[in-house]
Design an enzyme around this catalytic site. Structure first.
Site, short mmCIF file in Angstrom:
data_model
loop_
_atom_site.label_atom_id
_atom_site.label_comp_id
_atom_site.label_asym_id
_atom_site.label_seq_id
_atom_site.Cartn_x
_atom_site.Cartn_y
_atom_site.Cartn_z
N GLU A 271 0.84 -1.22 0.00
CA GLU A 271 0.00 0.00 0.00
C GLU A 271 0.86 1.26 0.00
OE1 GLU A 271 -2.65 -0.79 -0.89
OE2 GLU A 271 -3.28 -2.66 0.06
C1 LIG Z 1 2.52 -9.66 0.22
C2 LIG Z 1 2.26 -8.56 -0.76
C3 LIG Z 1 0.95 -8.35 -1.18
C4 LIG Z 1 0.68 -7.37 -2.13
N1 LIG Z 1 -0.61 -7.19 -2.53
C5 LIG Z 1 -0.88 -6.35 -3.55
C6 LIG Z 1 -2.21 -6.22 -4.07
O1 LIG Z 1 -3.14 -6.90 -3.61
N2 LIG Z 1 -2.43 -5.36 -5.08
C7 LIG Z 1 -1.43 -4.60 -5.62
O2 LIG Z 1 -1.67 -3.84 -6.54
N3 LIG Z 1 -0.16 -4.70 -5.12
C8 LIG Z 1 0.15 -5.54 -4.11
N4 LIG Z 1 1.43 -5.63 -3.63
C9 LIG Z 1 2.46 -4.82 -4.27
C10 LIG Z 1 2.98 -3.72 -3.36
O3 LIG Z 1 2.09 -2.64 -3.29
C11 LIG Z 1 4.36 -3.31 -3.92
O4 LIG Z 1 5.24 -4.37 -3.64
C12 LIG Z 1 4.86 -2.02 -3.31
O5 LIG Z 1 4.07 -0.93 -3.71
C13 LIG Z 1 6.31 -1.75 -3.70
O6 LIG Z 1 6.49 -1.81 -5.08
P1 LIG Z 1 7.62 -2.75 -5.69
O7 LIG Z 1 7.55 -4.09 -5.02
O8 LIG Z 1 7.51 -2.69 -7.16
O9 LIG Z 1 8.99 -2.10 -5.22
P2 LIG Z 1 9.80 -0.97 -5.97
O10 LIG Z 1 8.87 0.11 -6.43
O11 LIG Z 1 10.68 -1.61 -6.99
O12 LIG Z 1 10.66 -0.37 -4.78
C14 LIG Z 1 11.91 -0.95 -4.31
C15 LIG Z 1 12.47 -0.05 -3.22
O13 LIG Z 1 12.81 1.24 -3.78
C16 LIG Z 1 12.10 2.26 -3.12
N5 LIG Z 1 11.62 3.23 -4.10
C17 LIG Z 1 10.99 2.99 -5.28
N6 LIG Z 1 10.67 4.14 -5.88
C18 LIG Z 1 11.11 5.13 -5.08
C19 LIG Z 1 11.09 6.55 -5.15
N7 LIG Z 1 10.52 7.21 -6.17
N8 LIG Z 1 11.64 7.25 -4.13
C20 LIG Z 1 12.21 6.61 -3.07
N9 LIG Z 1 12.26 5.28 -2.96
C21 LIG Z 1 11.72 4.55 -3.95
C22 LIG Z 1 10.92 1.59 -2.42
O14 LIG Z 1 10.54 2.32 -1.27
C23 LIG Z 1 11.50 0.23 -2.08
O15 LIG Z 1 12.19 0.30 -0.87
C24 LIG Z 1 1.74 -6.58 -2.66
C25 LIG Z 1 3.05 -6.78 -2.21
C26 LIG Z 1 3.32 -7.75 -1.28
C27 LIG Z 1 4.75 -7.95 -0.83
#
Ligand SMILES: Cc1cc2nc3c(=O)[nH]c(=O)nc-3n(C[C@H](O)[C@H](O)[C@H](O)COP(=O)(O)OP(=O)(O)OC[C@H]3O[C@@H](n4cnc5c(N)ncnc54)[C@H](O)[C@@H]3O)c2cc1C
Length: 310
Positions: A173
């Site tokens: 989220e």
């Molecule tokens: C168990 C689980 C359930 C989930 N359920 C859902 C769901 O039901 N529906 C759904 O849509 N999603 C879901 N997600 C997805 C979740 O919302 C994303 O994993 C989350 O938003 C992070 O995105 P990412 O994994 O692509 O990480 P990335 O965006 O690749 O981020 C990697 C790291 O870099 C940092 N980062 C990235 N961009 C920036 C920036 N601009 N500035 C500073 N730091 C940054 C992040 O904070 C993080 O620490 C789920 C994830 C998990 C683990």
């Protein structure tokens, strides 16, 4: 997932999907904040119960007799952990109840000024709650696991499950880094600080008058106001500045909110009740001893970054 031949319905107006999505996202962020508070409370309850049963070594001031060892709960290092987590949980609850009230005011208040103030509260406080209470669920939950010693590291007591479950709340989220950017860049800087200044005015006005702790809380509010003004002034000179300090800024805001919440709690404590010292006064003291000093560190880091950027 397969969407072949699925029927879909547009949510909101065409071209405004992102706005509609944020209605859902804001609710989800608050739900995850509550998940963090709930997990931390569960961790505290387990650790507190264990610390009232398990005996180990002598606590300071208990003498060196050959009698039974003292309770884990009597060791100051463990009391620090337990009372500190209690301080986070109870402040989290107060902030959650207040935010729920503000959500109702947005929907039902007939007064546009009240509605606008409620909107402001929810916009600014939601990312703070999502970030700090999920962070604390994991880190404070891990501290609660520590209270169990080696027993915390096995499945039997359930505490390691809480720590594992809490970890994802810092990610989904909107990661906690994104919450911080939402707060500082999208909300605080977007209106030149006027929204957060108004929120700080509200907090200041609601501090219980007369108490020494209220004066200290008031001083922290003033510092946060000055720091905000410094970021607003310096940000145009360094496009990365706000993004670098966003996490520190969010923590500073959170600590001011925690301080406010606990002053409100303490104003309602009845010291004639037998559990008042352990249930209320000890966590309040833990907040002041172990949590609020972080405010100085956060603001110091922000000032350093602003000075370097300028
Ligand atoms: C168990 C689980 C359930 C989930 N359920 C859902 C769901 O039901 N529906 C759904 O849509 N999603 C879901 N997600 C997805 C979740 O919302 C994303 O994993 C989350 O938003 C992070 O995105 P990412 O994994 O692509 O990480 P990335 O965006 O690749 O981020 C990697 C790291 O870099 C940092 N980062 C990235 N961009 C920036 C920036 N601009 N500035 C500073 N730091 C940054 C992040 O904070 C993080 O620490 C789920 C994830 C998990 C683990």
């Amino acid at each position: 997932m397969r969407f072949d031949e699925a029927v879909c319905a547009i949510v909101g107006e065409p071209g405004k999907g992102l706005n509609a999505m944020f209605v859902m996202m804001n609710a989800a962020r608050l739900h995850v904040a509550l998940q963090g508070i709930g997990l931390l409370d569960a961790a505290w309850q387990k650790a507190d119960a264990y610390s009232q049963e398990r005996r180990q070594m002598r606590a300071p001031g208990k003498g060196k007799s050959a009698g039974e060892a003292d309770l884990i709960a009597e060791h100051p290092a463990m009391r620090r952990i337990l009372d500190t987590q209690r301080a986070w949980v109870d402040a989290g609850r107060v902030l959650a109840y207040r935010t729920a009230l503000e959500l109702d005011l947005i929907k039902h208040s007939p007064d546009p000024a009240t509605q606008a103030a409620a909107q402001r509260w929810c916009a600014l406080v939601t990312p703070v709650m999502k970030s700090v209470f999920t962070h604390q669920a994991f880190h404070g939950g891990s501290d609660c696991l520590q209270v169990f010693g080696g027993h915390g590291y096995v499945r039997e007591w359930g505490i390691e499950q809480i720590v594992r479950d809490a970890r994802v709340t810092m990610i989904y989220e909107g990661t906690n880094e994104i919450q911080a950017i939402d707060l500082l860049v999208r909300k605080v800087l977007a209106d030149g600080g006027s929204g957060i200044y108004a929120l700080l005015d509200t907090l200041q006005a609601e501090l219980p008058p007369g108490a020494k702790a209220s004066t200290q809380a008031g001083a922290r509010i003033q510092t946060l106001r000055a720091i905000t003004a410094q970021i607003v002034k310096t940000a145009p000179q360094d496009p990365a500045l706000a993004y670098r300090v966003a996490d520190n800024y969010l923590r500073a805001v959170a600590l001011v909110l925690m301080d406010w919440a606990w002053l409100r709690i303490e104003a309602g404590v009845d010291d004639s009740t037998p559990n008042a010292p352990t249930r209320w006064r000890a966590p309040a003291q833990a907040l002041r001893s172990w949590v609020l000093p972080e405010f100085q560190m956060r603001t110091f880091i922000i000032v350093q970054q602003c000075t370097a950027a300028a």
